[in-house]
Design a protein around this motif. Structure first.
Motif, PDB file in Angstrom:
ATOM      1  N   LYS A  20      24.973  -8.155  33.857  1.00 35.23           N
ATOM      2  CA  LYS A  20      26.284  -8.080  33.196  1.00 35.23           C
ATOM      3  C   LYS A  20      26.685  -9.439  32.645  1.00 35.23           C
ATOM      4  O   LYS A  20      26.700 -10.431  33.375  1.00 35.23           O
ATOM      5  CB  LYS A  20      27.338  -7.605  34.204  1.00 35.23           C
ATOM      6  N   TYR A  24      32.730  -8.752  30.702  1.00 31.88           N
ATOM      7  CA  TYR A  24      32.569  -7.298  30.661  1.00 31.88           C
ATOM      8  C   TYR A  24      33.172  -6.679  31.917  1.00 31.88           C
ATOM      9  O   TYR A  24      32.938  -7.143  33.025  1.00 31.88           O
ATOM     10  CB  TYR A  24      31.092  -6.906  30.566  1.00 31.88           C
ATOM     11  N   LEU A  26      33.758  -3.547  34.675  1.00 37.00           N
ATOM     12  CA  LEU A  26      32.941  -2.489  35.271  1.00 37.00           C
ATOM     13  C   LEU A  26      33.607  -1.124  35.157  1.00 37.00           C
ATOM     14  O   LEU A  26      33.033  -0.117  35.543  1.00 37.00           O
ATOM     15  CB  LEU A  26      32.648  -2.813  36.741  1.00 37.00           C
ATOM     16  N   ALA A  38      30.866  -2.803  30.787  1.00 40.91           N
ATOM     17  CA  ALA A  38      29.446  -3.055  31.050  1.00 40.91           C
ATOM     18  C   ALA A  38      28.633  -1.779  30.862  1.00 40.91           C
ATOM     19  O   ALA A  38      27.470  -1.831  30.460  1.00 40.91           O
ATOM     20  CB  ALA A  38      29.275  -3.606  32.461  1.00 40.91           C
ATOM     21  N   SER A  77      29.278 -13.145  35.712  1.00 44.71           N
ATOM     22  CA  SER A  77      28.085 -12.515  35.150  1.00 44.71           C
ATOM     23  C   SER A  77      27.122 -12.216  36.293  1.00 44.71           C
ATOM     24  O   SER A  77      27.355 -12.605  37.432  1.00 44.71           O
ATOM     25  CB  SER A  77      27.422 -13.448  34.123  1.00 44.71           C
TER      26      SER A  77
END
Length: 196
Positions: A20, A24, A26, A38, A77
């Motif tokens: 990821k 982004y 989830l 994501a 990330s």
């Protein structure tokens, strides 16, 4: 009676490992939500071309009913797991506290004296002690954390309690599964022999 041409093979439930990118979310894509999801990266075009002993051909059903497990902050990330497999979902939900998460934190500032020892003993925060956290300096600006029973979203307040500011966070590993050679923004299948 069996229908001619019916496939008696059970449908294989898959688990997807995504790198990821920071920024982004989830959560599922929703109109009006600014952060990209994501899950939008879970497409055949984003399948990583990394060496896997059992290559699979992406099928539309592989992307249905995928559930993300072990959350990661939007600003972070790293490795994220999506699964349709009830065994994997149960393992990463019921045994979440037993699975070690390894994260790399980019920080700035000056750590308080004996900061790593305080972490190893159990840092006192918000009126309670956190479970012990293993941490080590990778270089002057990067701390590697090994977490159990402490979610990655705690790393920012933990760093603040130690006199540090968290600049960036990347999850490198969940249990025995690591990012490896997975490129950012791409995903691969969890192989049958791999275990968390």
């Amino acid at each position: 009676t069996l229908q001619l041409g019916a496939n008696l093979n059970p449908i294989q439930l898959v688990t997807l490992l995504l790198y990821k990118p920071a920024g982004y979310s989830l959560h599922a894509p929703q109109p009006g939500r600014k952060a990209p999801s994501a899950a939008s990266l879970l497409t055949p075009e984003h399948l990583a071309n990394v060496d896997t002993p059992q290559p699979m051909h992406p099928l539309p059903r592989h992307f249905r009913n995928q559930q993300f497990l072990l959350p990661l902050p939007k600003a972070a990330s790293g490795l994220v797991v999506y699964s349709q497999d009830p065994r994997i979902i149960r393992r990463l939900t019921e045994d979440a506290d037993l699975i070690e998460q390894e994260c790399l934190a980019e920080v700035r500032g000056q750590m308080v004296e004996d900061g790593l020892a305080l972490l190893a003993k159990g840092l006192y925060m918000d009126g309670d002690y956190l479970p012990p956290i293993k941490a080590s300096w990778q270089n002057e600006t990067h701390l590697r954390f090994a977490l159990k029973r402490v979610a990655p979203e705690w790393i920012a307040p933990v760093c603040a309690a130690l006199g540090l500011e968290l600049v960036a966070l990347k999850r490198l590993r969940l249990g025995r599964i690591s990012l490896g050679k997975l490129p950012e923004g791409q995903w691969r299948y969890l192989q049958g022999f791999e275990r968390f």
